[in-house]
Every structure is written in structure tokens, then in C-alpha cells.
Design an enzyme around this catalytic site. Sequence first.
Site, PDB file in Angstrom:
ATOM      1  N   ARG A  85       9.182  32.103  23.373  1.00 60.60           N
ATOM      2  CA  ARG A  85       9.052  30.649  23.449  1.00 60.60           C
ATOM      3  C   ARG A  85      10.417  30.043  23.138  1.00 60.60           C
ATOM      4  O   ARG A  85      10.998  30.339  22.097  1.00 60.60           O
ATOM      5  CB  ARG A  85       8.003  30.148  22.465  1.00 60.60           C
ATOM      6  N   CYS A  92      11.570  13.687  21.957  1.00 59.95           N
ATOM      7  CA  CYS A  92      10.250  13.513  22.534  1.00 59.95           C
ATOM      8  C   CYS A  92      10.009  12.034  22.802  1.00 59.95           C
ATOM      9  O   CYS A  92      10.618  11.167  22.183  1.00 59.95           O
ATOM     10  CB  CYS A  92       9.183  14.059  21.593  1.00 59.95           C
ATOM     11  N   TYR A  98       0.706  14.091  13.332  1.00 59.01           N
ATOM     12  CA  TYR A  98       0.581  15.409  12.717  1.00 59.01           C
ATOM     13  C   TYR A  98       1.777  16.290  13.042  1.00 59.01           C
ATOM     14  O   TYR A  98       1.880  17.414  12.551  1.00 59.01           O
ATOM     15  CB  TYR A  98      -0.703  16.119  13.167  1.00 59.01           C
ATOM     16  N   LYS A 229      -4.169  24.704  30.718  1.00 57.60           N
ATOM     17  CA  LYS A 229      -4.789  24.631  29.400  1.00 57.60           C
ATOM     18  C   LYS A 229      -4.492  23.283  28.748  1.00 57.60           C
ATOM     19  O   LYS A 229      -3.401  22.740  28.887  1.00 57.60           O
ATOM     20  CB  LYS A 229      -4.291  25.768  28.508  1.00 57.60           C
ATOM     21  N   CYS A 326      -2.621  37.632  13.754  1.00 56.04           N
ATOM     22  CA  CYS A 326      -1.294  38.225  13.555  1.00 56.04           C
ATOM     23  C   CYS A 326      -1.214  39.659  14.061  1.00 56.04           C
ATOM     24  O   CYS A 326      -0.148  40.123  14.491  1.00 56.04           O
ATOM     25  CB  CYS A 326      -0.931  38.187  12.065  1.00 56.04           C
ATOM     26  N   CYS A 329      -0.009  39.703  17.588  1.00 53.86           N
ATOM     27  CA  CYS A 329       1.045  38.737  17.914  1.00 53.86           C
ATOM     28  C   CYS A 329       2.175  39.414  18.690  1.00 53.86           C
ATOM     29  O   CYS A 329       2.728  40.423  18.260  1.00 53.86           O
ATOM     30  CB  CYS A 329       1.601  38.108  16.641  1.00 53.86           C
ATOM     31  N   LEU A 332       7.886  35.603  20.011  1.00 47.31           N
ATOM     32  CA  LEU A 332       9.100  35.256  19.283  1.00 47.31           C
ATOM     33  C   LEU A 332       9.499  33.854  19.714  1.00 47.31           C
ATOM     34  O   LEU A 332       9.165  33.420  20.826  1.00 47.31           O
ATOM     35  CB  LEU A 332      10.229  36.247  19.595  1.00 47.31           C
ATOM     36  N   CYS A 343       8.168  34.264  13.285  1.00 48.76           N
ATOM     37  CA  CYS A 343       6.801  33.834  12.979  1.00 48.76           C
ATOM     38  C   CYS A 343       6.773  32.325  12.887  1.00 48.76           C
ATOM     39  O   CYS A 343       7.653  31.711  12.257  1.00 48.76           O
ATOM     40  CB  CYS A 343       6.314  34.456  11.668  1.00 48.76           C
ATOM     41  N   ASP A 582      10.846 -18.353  19.269  1.00 49.84           N
ATOM     42  CA  ASP A 582      10.862 -18.326  20.731  1.00 49.84           C
ATOM     43  C   ASP A 582      11.723 -19.446  21.308  1.00 49.84           C
ATOM     44  O   ASP A 582      12.476 -19.233  22.265  1.00 49.84           O
ATOM     45  CB  ASP A 582       9.434 -18.438  21.257  1.00 49.84           C
TER      46      ASP A 582
END
Length: 623
Positions: A85, A92, A98, A229, A326, A329, A332, A343, A582
Site C-alpha cells: 500500500r 485530502c 475519525y 468495495k 494478523c 497479514c 506492507l 504494521c 454586507d
Amino acid sequence: MLQTKSRTMLTRTARRITARIAVKVGALRHHSAAAATAEAFTPPPIEHPVQSFEHTRARKPLIKDALPFSAFLTDNHSRQHTYLRISITQKCNLRCTYCMPEEGIELSPPEHLLTTDEILKIAEVFVGQGVTKIRLTGGEPTVRKDIVQLVERLGRLKEKGLKELAMTSNGIALARKLPALVKGGLTHLNLSLDTLDPFKYQMMARRKGLEAVLKCIDTALALGVQPLKINSVVIRNVNDAEILDFVAMTKDKPVEVRFIEYMPFDGNRWNKEKMLSYQEMLERIQAEYPTFEKVKDHENDTSKTYRVPGFAGRIGFITSMTNHFCGTCNRLRITSDGNLKVCLFGNAEVSLRDLLRQPDITDDKLLETIGMAVKRKHKQHAGIGNLEHMKNRPMILIGDVTRKTKLQFERRLRGSFSAFSAYIPVRLQYSPFIPALSCARAYSTGQPSPPAGEKLTHVNEAGHAHMVNVGDKQETKRIATARATITFTTSQTLALITSNSLKKGDVLATARIAGIMATKRTADLIPLCHNIPISKVSVTLIPVVDSTDQIEVECTVECRGQTGVEMEALMGCSNAALTVYDMCKAVDRGMRVDGLRVVEKRGGKSGDWREGRDGQLVHDHEV
């Protein structure tokens, strides 16, 4: 019995010998390549013929000819890492609560981030060692200007063994780029969507955008992107009531909705009470769909997959907190600033960026560093009891399991929508979608509970917002006065107002009318206010004594009724002040509106009070 034991011992011995040979062969391949060239290490692409599990005989030559997996990407627990990954940006276009800390994040300087060539180099090295899947994450990958070109260049690695090129996106700006990305080599897509309610989406993401995400889902399906997904982080008392709505989505759409247990990261105010476990989610769905059934998971899947028979799509559960995966898994992670993270929940990182920028770097040295980091990967993460106390990056800076993550706050928006976007603690037992600003701030996570006997009047016992019943209250005369101050950057603005010399006309008269009109529309704008018969409104705008750059705005509202008129007074005062802004903004762009507050209230159960000279509120009997 003896024969069975002998067979078992021989099998175990054979496995140990095979593992040792794999490590030795991987090391030999590494050293022979280093001797061949000091500039680059590009092992020949490894062919992975499709194995048929129906014919045992056909498998024998495949096993015989197969090369051992790279020792550099195999950890001490025999896990082979075939999935990489890569976070390609920290930025963003959303601000998910979260995911991004309320105080924002500090973006790394551009020179600290991986360049396009460095991303491609890292990807090439990992693919050369056996990685077959790469996923691009962020931040939000689509905010990167060269995203289409980057995908096209990564897509060429399919010639060297890459099989899947995936992306995780929030979908806000993806739809128009998706055709070019698919053409360039994108094969898999995960979209982040936590709610199907437009208002709730704006609360959770601190931005609008639900329509854009839904459009992106339809575009991806039309382009034939499979699997598609949808990742949904489930938080108790926030969006957990929509679980069944997401399940219903899979009836006609061939998508896999994956419910993700709420996980702790720096700054996201995680606590155990907000986390809805996989088991509880499963029970809710099975209560509505008794035939809800488990389907076979793919190897190394992060989710436990189910389906409703007859539905086009599937449901998955990512159970990082209550039932870790795990042991299988194979992932990486490369952060946007070039750190290798073995991890998601670990805080140990190794900088590949610094290695790549050394003048004498070779693929051999890079692989040695990667191999040492992989070998230090723990058997499993710390567990729910310890994860919440561990220091870790905010989710936005990882390129995490799920999600879109968010830009740095360029400015702190005072008193704005973002002020109440942090989730309200569960113990307050009221919906976090009510704009109760003061309570959200005063009783945020980790601070004391409200004093005994005190509670929010607009929240019922179930924690839902409701309008207070005033039917049993006695009608009395109610008066409230609100006040605010307008400060100009130059005395010339005030002179233009008092001399009625502005092009837009009489500022003070227009503002007075605007304030009166606003008081009568309070119930239309403040959701839980009663529509009450106002008997009198007075709005005044007066230059502050001994000042050449300030106007004091005051609004007094009277009625005879069963509830107070504080909100009407505040609405009238604020609208009058905004009207001045204004009408004067063309000549004074830096003026401020400050100090909006109720300064006097009469009538009602709480008695009469006013603002004293020291700014403190005092009851009339104390004066």
C-alpha cells in the site's frame, strides 16, 4: 500408529528443509545480482501459472518449477508479503472526524514527500521481489495532479509480475477521472462511504459530497470495475443505525459493503464505548435477514464476508479490534513521506526515502533495509486494551486500511461548522448531529461529566433531539436583549455610514429592518425553537462612545408567552450586524463582528438577570 507418527515427523522435517532452502536461495539470488551490477537490481519476472485444484497431476510440474518467495519480504512468522500500500499524498478534500485530529495536521514540506520517480522505483523493487498487488491511498489520491499518469506508469509493472493495481478513494473527485484511470491499468477500487444521509455525511466529513460519491459508484459499475468495495467505519450512536440501509444497497448493486470497526489513531478521540463490534453488527443484520450466510473468504482477506441469498452484492466485516487477522497479514505500507510501515498499528517506521536519496544507493542496500524491517514485524498487533494508549500517526498520515483522509486545516474556523464536528461522548447520551456547540466543547472526551442534576433540555431520555414541551408553562411577559459590536479598520467607514454617503444607501436604517425581520424568522432557522407571537422588537445601532471605528448593535425582543425570546434577540442582533457588514464590505474588508451575546433577560422560571459592568451575569436580587 508408528507409521502415522513417522509420516508426521517426515512431513515436518521436509517443511523445515524447504523453508531453509527458500531463505538460502533468496539470499543467493540477492548476492548474485549485486555482483552482476552495482547500479540496479532487477530480477527476472517470476511467472505465476494459474493452478488448477481439480487435477492433482497438473499441479506436480508447477510445484517442481516454482521458485521460492523472496526472503526479503518473508517475516520470521513465515508470512509472505505480496501486497504493498503506497500513500501518494497527505492532502485530502474532506475532513473526516475519525480520520483527522480536530486540531488538524501539519503537512510535510514538499521536499520531504516521495517524488513520482521515487514511488515508481519503490514499486518496481517490491514487484521484482514478488509483490502482486499495489494499492494507492492517501490522503485522497485523486487530489494529486498526476494521478492518471502515475497509474499509467504503475500499470506497466504488470509486465513484471504485478497483477492488481487498486485505489482507495473518497469518491468526491473521482468520477470524471475514473475512465482514464481504468484505461491506464486500475483494476480494483475501494470507496469510502460512512452514511447515506446527506446531512450526516456533512457532519462526519465536515464537507458536502454524498451525491458525488453515489455518482462515482454508478460510474465504476458502468465501467465494469470489479470488485467494487465500499468501506464504512461504524461508530456507535453516529451511523450505526444505517447498517441495514447499507445491506439493502447490495440487493441490486454488485458491490461489497465492508463494515469497519472503529479504530484508534492519534487525535480521533477513540473510546471503547463508541466502537460497535463485528458480532453486534452481525446480530443486527441476522435479526432482519435470518438467511444471512457466510461465504468463503479469499486467502489473506482482511474481511469476513457474508451475503443475503439472492442479493447481487456482499457484506464484509473488518474486525481489526475484536478479531484480528494478523496471522494471514500480507501487507506492507509506504507512507507519503517515504517510510516503510510493516504494521498499521505499529509505530516503528524505516525511511526508504532517505536511502533512495543517497548518491551511492543500490537496490541491494534498499532490499537489505526492507528485509530487516520485515523481519522485525510482530506476530500480531497489541490488542484492543493497548492500542488505544499507543502512539501512532493520525490515520490521514498512514494511507490506512480504509480511507480518504484529510487536508491540513489552513485556518481555524472560529465558531463555524467545524467547531462541533468532533463526536460527542457516548455518556452524554444525545445525538451528535445536533448543533449543541457549547456542550460539544465543554464535555469532550476525557473531560468531566456534566454536574449532577444538570442536563440538556432539548435531549430526551433516549438521547434524541426533541422540542421542549412548553404547554404546561404559565404565560408571562418575556424580554431579552442581545448585543454585538462591529469594529471597522478605519474611521472613514464609520464617517461614511453616519453621513449616509455609501452607494448602497442608508446602512443603519436597512440594518434595523433586517434585524426586525430576522427575529420573526427565528423558528424557521433554529430547528428546535418555538414559533412564538412577538409583541415588540427594538433594534438600535449606535456608534460607541469615545470611539471612531465601532458601532454597537442591540436588539430587544418582547412577548407574552410560555418560553423565552433569547434566540429571537440573538437572531435580530446578528442579522443587523451582518447587514452592516454586507453594505460596507466594499470599503472595509477587514471589519469584524464581535461579542454577540445576551446581556439581559426577564421573565420565566430562571428569573431576571443582566450583564454587569465586569461582564459577569448577575440576578436582579444581587444588584
